[in-house]
Design a protein around this motif. Structure first.
Motif, short mmCIF file in Angstrom:
data_model
loop_
_atom_site.label_atom_id
_atom_site.label_comp_id
_atom_site.label_asym_id
_atom_site.label_seq_id
_atom_site.Cartn_x
_atom_site.Cartn_y
_atom_site.Cartn_z
N GLU A 28 -14.88 8.38 -7.72
CA GLU A 28 -14.76 9.09 -6.44
C GLU A 28 -14.41 8.13 -5.31
N TYR A 29 -14.97 6.92 -5.37
CA TYR A 29 -14.71 5.94 -4.30
C TYR A 29 -13.23 5.55 -4.30
N ASN A 30 -12.69 5.20 -5.47
CA ASN A 30 -11.28 4.78 -5.52
C ASN A 30 -10.35 5.92 -5.14
N ALA A 31 -10.68 7.15 -5.55
CA ALA A 31 -9.85 8.29 -5.17
C ALA A 31 -9.84 8.48 -3.65
N LYS A 32 -10.98 8.30 -3.04
CA LYS A 32 -11.08 8.44 -1.59
C LYS A 32 -10.34 7.30 -0.89
N PHE A 33 -10.44 6.09 -1.46
CA PHE A 33 -9.76 4.95 -0.86
C PHE A 33 -8.24 5.08 -0.99
N ILE A 34 -7.76 5.54 -2.13
CA ILE A 34 -6.32 5.68 -2.35
C ILE A 34 -5.73 6.73 -1.42
N ASN A 35 -6.46 7.81 -1.18
CA ASN A 35 -5.98 8.88 -0.31
C ASN A 35 -6.30 8.64 1.16
N ARG A 36 -6.80 7.43 1.49
CA ARG A 36 -7.04 6.99 2.87
C ARG A 36 -8.02 7.91 3.62
N LYS A 37 -9.06 8.34 2.90
CA LYS A 37 -10.05 9.22 3.50
C LYS A 37 -11.30 8.48 3.95
N ILE A 38 -11.32 7.15 3.82
CA ILE A 38 -12.45 6.35 4.29
C ILE A 38 -12.24 6.03 5.76
N SER A 39 -13.26 6.28 6.56
CA SER A 39 -13.11 6.18 8.02
C SER A 39 -12.87 4.76 8.51
N ASN A 98 0.81 -1.21 0.00
CA ASN A 98 0.00 0.00 0.00
C ASN A 98 0.84 1.26 0.00
N GLY A 99 2.13 1.13 -0.25
CA GLY A 99 2.98 2.29 -0.33
C GLY A 99 3.36 2.87 1.01
N GLY A 100 3.08 2.18 2.14
CA GLY A 100 3.34 2.72 3.47
C GLY A 100 4.70 2.34 3.99
N LEU A 156 -2.15 9.84 7.78
CA LEU A 156 -1.92 8.49 7.26
C LEU A 156 -1.16 8.54 5.95
N VAL A 157 -1.54 9.48 5.08
CA VAL A 157 -0.83 9.61 3.81
C VAL A 157 0.60 10.04 4.03
N GLU A 158 0.81 10.92 5.01
CA GLU A 158 2.17 11.38 5.29
C GLU A 158 3.04 10.26 5.83
N GLN A 159 2.45 9.38 6.64
CA GLN A 159 3.22 8.29 7.23
C GLN A 159 3.40 7.12 6.28
N PHE A 160 2.30 6.70 5.63
CA PHE A 160 2.35 5.47 4.84
C PHE A 160 2.32 5.72 3.33
N GLY A 161 2.01 6.93 2.92
CA GLY A 161 1.85 7.19 1.49
C GLY A 161 0.46 6.79 1.02
N THR A 162 0.14 7.15 -0.20
CA THR A 162 -1.16 6.78 -0.76
C THR A 162 -1.17 5.29 -1.09
N PHE A 163 -2.37 4.73 -1.09
CA PHE A 163 -2.53 3.31 -1.40
C PHE A 163 -2.29 3.09 -2.90
N ASP A 164 -1.46 2.14 -3.23
CA ASP A 164 -1.15 1.84 -4.64
C ASP A 164 -1.61 0.42 -4.95
N PRO A 165 -2.70 0.26 -5.68
CA PRO A 165 -3.19 -1.11 -5.95
C PRO A 165 -2.31 -1.90 -6.89
N THR A 166 -1.41 -1.24 -7.62
CA THR A 166 -0.58 -1.93 -8.59
C THR A 166 0.66 -2.57 -7.98
#
Length: 863
Positions: free
Chosen positions: A614-625, A266-268, A351-361
């Motif tokens: 919109e869902y994938n963008a929110k999931f990649i940026n770790r904005k889902i609670s 997940n790029g973290g 979360l993004v600062e610590q682990f980075g954005t989620f990368d599904p690839t």
């Protein structure tokens, strides 16, 4: 008006022997028009003048080449003869005696005599130096174009770039000549020499060098659109999570781990405990696994932290005696992420600062997209329509319209790979319907197949007449995918369909269509169009972003894509083959897609978004609670190669899930591509058809079929072999489908299938149909069966027809008793489940296998 070259001379002749007709003024007169032979007119429209001009420029190029080449070797003698002191050009037509009287040597060493010496001295010495050789290239390109009607290069671009090169080379050589004094002056010519002297006074030698570099790079940018990119700094892979917690003597980053550790997908970042586990574990051999199980990673749903699993699926925990630092590190982890006073946005940013954005690839980080070299480059990608064909078609169109007293003000042609569009502007007062009714007459005069009249053209004040080319050009898939338009597209699901009649690459977004209906007669290119859609998506999407559900009732069209099962295909659990050919499995797959659609809508509702993007963008940026309940959602494309066969065999069972998917699946990233020969009302119902605004029609045999597919005519006028019409609801576009052959598809599948993939195909939700619930052999009670059970079983197997009416007739039983026997036969596994109006399938081919099955049932009853 007919063209000037086709005028006829007419004379008015009085006939004295026949009675005269009475005119307006009472006089009798009779006139008759006599057609005389057509007189050739030598004007600019005649081809002979162009040929003469072309021949002249070719000879001129050879003449200049010979003269310039000779001047390189004899420039000193030629220059002394043509110097201004001796008269120069004034000596060209003087005789040898006149030159001798002026003490001028009449002998010239140039291979082409006095004129060659004068021209060479003028161009090379007095003008541009050796750069004048480019004039030879200009004359040759123009002459070849005029004489042979073949376009080597664009004349306008050739003139522009060549003239720039002449000036640029002359000035550049003059600049270099200022540093090397022993070079002959004819290298740069007087233009380059004096230009450098003038610039040296104004901006100096350094300024001249900068000006030349600027001019050269400017032309390169204009010609090739080159990019200037600075090297990007790589982002640190593993930033420190817990600052100032580990004692300074312990360096956890630089030590080599004893077991190869795969960092989080997940790029973290990795936690301290994980790095300690990697550093303190005892060396163990790495077991190569197939294909992604070399080092499995389990992510913490909240922090997305990795836990290293060994090849035997046991969690590797560090032992107490191996750790030399306090175990309070984990308890001292910053708990700012769990601070309830912070907003969701702040939590996501941390979360993004610590682990980075989620990368599904990252699961397939080594995946390589297929290269263009796997595709063949059919044809020359150049339009082969010559000027004579265009002129002849134009004259025939004008002549046909003149026969019906229809005058036009202007006509122009747009050349495509297979069709040329002639746009005409009628004279004021001409009714459009009058021209539209002449479709067959124009086709007769042109002797061409598939004339199509567009009256009026959308967005233009013209009437279009599409005429097939005599030599159509094949559009290769490689030429379409190699274009900058496809390579730099930002579409979600780009599909390269081919080229328009204006020879422009056409790319559509399947995600915005949102579903595509493909139709056309047999052999007109539907399967090639399906392959073009699949290949386009394979070249632009990663396996983590896209999955295919392939339905192939013909069993032979889509089999080549079986090799990419572990990368791009989706299937039901416990299915052996990912490409569906059985009707029963198609029904289960469609219903499974409906379940997947409903599950995705639940995820979108929980994430408070409206669509997949919109869902994938929110999931990649770790904005889902609550990320533990969510997952990255790839696009799913369902492709059905022959939908009519499914409707004939399954009917309503296929119609309902297809209708649901067509209505609702757009927002959750599930898109349908359905191909059929003729989407009639019994095949494509009104509910399904209303949700397919994008329709792709290949050639059909009647206007009725065209209106059935497109709700408009035109598909019956296509010429076949990939010629198609795309309707997007409000517009109708004619395209030539990009051709991709079976060997090319096989190469692409082999290239993708040979790479490391997922452990299996993407699993769809499990679906249990009504016929699968109960009715198994476990529920069958041999002691409670009908006395006529075995006789009915033998009868069914003998006739291979599992119907209640057969038992009624042959065994002379009532309907209720025969129905109970059929239910017992189904529970015993002798006949298949109920399938509507169809007879049940008989599961035993002969009586021998049936007897053995009955014996086994009797044995269970005895127990």
């Amino acid at each position: 008006m007919p063209p000037k070259g086709n005028q006829f001379r007419t004379n008015t002749i009085k006939d004295e022997n026949k009675p005269r007709q009475t005119g307006v003024n009472g006089e009798k007169a009779r006139t008759s028009r006599v057609k005389i032979e057509k007189l050739p007119v030598f004007d600019l429209k005649d081809g002979r003048l162009a040929k003469v001009a072309g021949l002249f420029f070719l000879i001129l190029s050879v003449y200049f080449l010979t003269a310039f080449t000779s001047y390189i070797f004899t420039w000193q003698e030629d220059q002394s003869y043509v110097s201004r002191a001796n008269g120069g050009w004034s000596n060209l037509f003087k005789t040898t005696q006149e030159l001798a009287l002026k003490d001028i040597d009449p002998v010239v060493d140039n291979w082409l005599g006095k004129l060659g010496a004068l021209l060479s001295n003028q161009f090379i010495y007095e003008w541009f130096g050796v750069a004048s050789f480019l004039f030879v290239f200009i004359f040759f390109v123009i002459g070849y174009r005029l004489l042979f009607k073949v376009r080597l290069f664009s004349v306008s671009k050739t003139l522009a770039y060549t003239l720039f090169c002449i000036v640029f080379l002359s000035v550049t050589l003059g600049f270099l000549h200022s540093f090397i004094n022993d070079t002959p002056h004819f290298l740069e010519g007087e233009f380059g020499y004096f230009t450098n002297r003038l610039l040296a006074v104004q901006i100096g030698q350094t300024g001249i060098a900068g000006l030349l570099a600027f001019a050269g790079l400017t032309v390169l940018i204009i010609a090739y659109n080159i990019d200037f990119k600075l090297p990007e700094r790589k982002r640190p892979v593993a930033p420190e999570v817990v600052p100032n917690v580990v004692p300074e003597p312990v360096d956890l980053v630089d030590e080599e781990p004893s077991i190869p550790v795969e960092w989080p997908r997940n790029g973290g970042n990795n936690t301290v405990r994980d790095r300690l586990a990697a550093n303190t574990a005892k060396p163990e051999p790495v077991v190569p696994a197939e294909p992604i199980r070399q080092q499995q990673m389990v992510q913490n749903p909240v922090f997305h932290e990795p836990v290293v699993l060994r090849p035997d699926n046991t969690i590797h925990e560090p032992e107490a005696e191996d750790i030399e630092i306090p175990l309070t590190v984990e308890t001292e982890r910053p708990t700012a992420v769990l601070n309830i006073e912070k907003t969701d946005t702040e939590k996501a940013n941390e979360l993004v600062e610590q682990f980075g954005t989620f990368d599904p690839t990252l699961d397939l980080a080594s995946y390589k997209y297929p290269p263009l070299e796997l595709l063949e480059n059919y044809g020359s990608n150049k339009i082969s329509v010559n000027a004579d064909e265009l002129e002849a078609n134009k004259n025939k169109i004008v002549e046909t319209l003149n026969h019906y007293n229809i005058e036009i003000d202007k006509i122009k042609a747009t050349i495509g790979p297979t069709v040329t569009l002639y746009e005409i502007i009628p004279a004021p007062g001409v009714r459009i319907s009058k021209i539209k009714n002449l479709e067959d007459d124009i086709a007769l005069s042109l002797a061409a197949l598939g004339i199509r009249i567009i009256a009026p053209m959308p967005g233009k004040g013209t009437i279009g007449i599409e005429v097939p080319n005599q030599h159509p050009e094949m559009v290769s898939m490689r030429s379409v995918l190699a274009t900058e338009k496809f390579q730099n597209t930002t579409m979600d699901l780009p599909i390269a369909l081919g080229k328009t009649i204006s020879n422009e690459v056409f790319i559509a977004d399947l995600a915005k269509m949102p579903h595509l209906l493909v139709a056309g007669a047999t052999g007109q290119g539907k399967s090639v169009g399906i392959n073009a859609i699949l290949v386009s998506l394979l070249y632009k999407r990663h396996p983590a972003e896209l999955k295919f559900v392939l339905v192939d009732p013909k069993k032979v069209e889509l089999t080549l894509f079986r090799k990419i099962e572990r990368h791009f295909l989706a299937k039901l659990p416990d299915e052996a083959d990912a490409i569906i050919t059985d009707t029963k499995k198609v029904i289960n797959t469609l219903n499974s897609l409906c379940i997947e659609m409903d599950q995705r809508y639940d995820l979108l509702k929980d994430a408070q978004v409206r669509n997949l993007k919109e869902y994938n963008a929110k999931f990649i940026n770790r904005k889902i609670s609550n990320p533990e309940k969510h997952r990255f959602l790839p696009f799913i494309v369902l492709i059905v190669d022959e939908f009519a066969d499914l409707m004939m065999t399954a009917g309503k069972e296929v119609e309902m899930p297809i209708a649901r998917l067509a209505q609702l699946a757009r927002a959750v990233g599930i898109h349908l591509v359905i191909a059929t020969q003729r989407p009639s009302v019994n095949i494509i119902t009104g509910t399904i058809k209303a949700n397919f605004p994008a329709r792709l029609a290949f050639r059909v045999l009647s206007k009725i079929d065209s209106r059935t597919i497109l709700d408009a005519g035109g598909a019956d006028q296509l010429i076949g072999r990939g010629d198609m019409l795309l309707s997007t609801g409000s517009d109708l576009i004619r395209l030539q489908c990009a051709f991709v052959d079976t060997p090319e598809v096989e190469k692409i599948s082999d290239y993708i299938g040979g790479q490391r993939g997922y452990p299996s195909a993407h699993m769809l939700p499990e679906y249990v149909g009504d016929g699968d619930e109960g009715g198994s052999v476990k529920d069958f009670d041999p002691n409670d069966r009908d006395p006529m059970f075995e006789d009915a079983a033998r009868l069914i197997v003998l006739h291979q027809q599992g119907s209640t009416s057969l038992i009624q007739r042959k065994l002379k039983l009532g309907y209720n008793r025969a129905g109970r026997i059929i239910d017992q036969l189904e529970a015993a596994g002798i006949v298949g489940p109920f399938e509507g109006s169809k007879a049940r399938d008989v599961l035993y081919p002969d009586e021998y296998s049936l007897e053995r099955h009955l014996e086994s049932l009797a044995g269970k009853g005895g127990e």
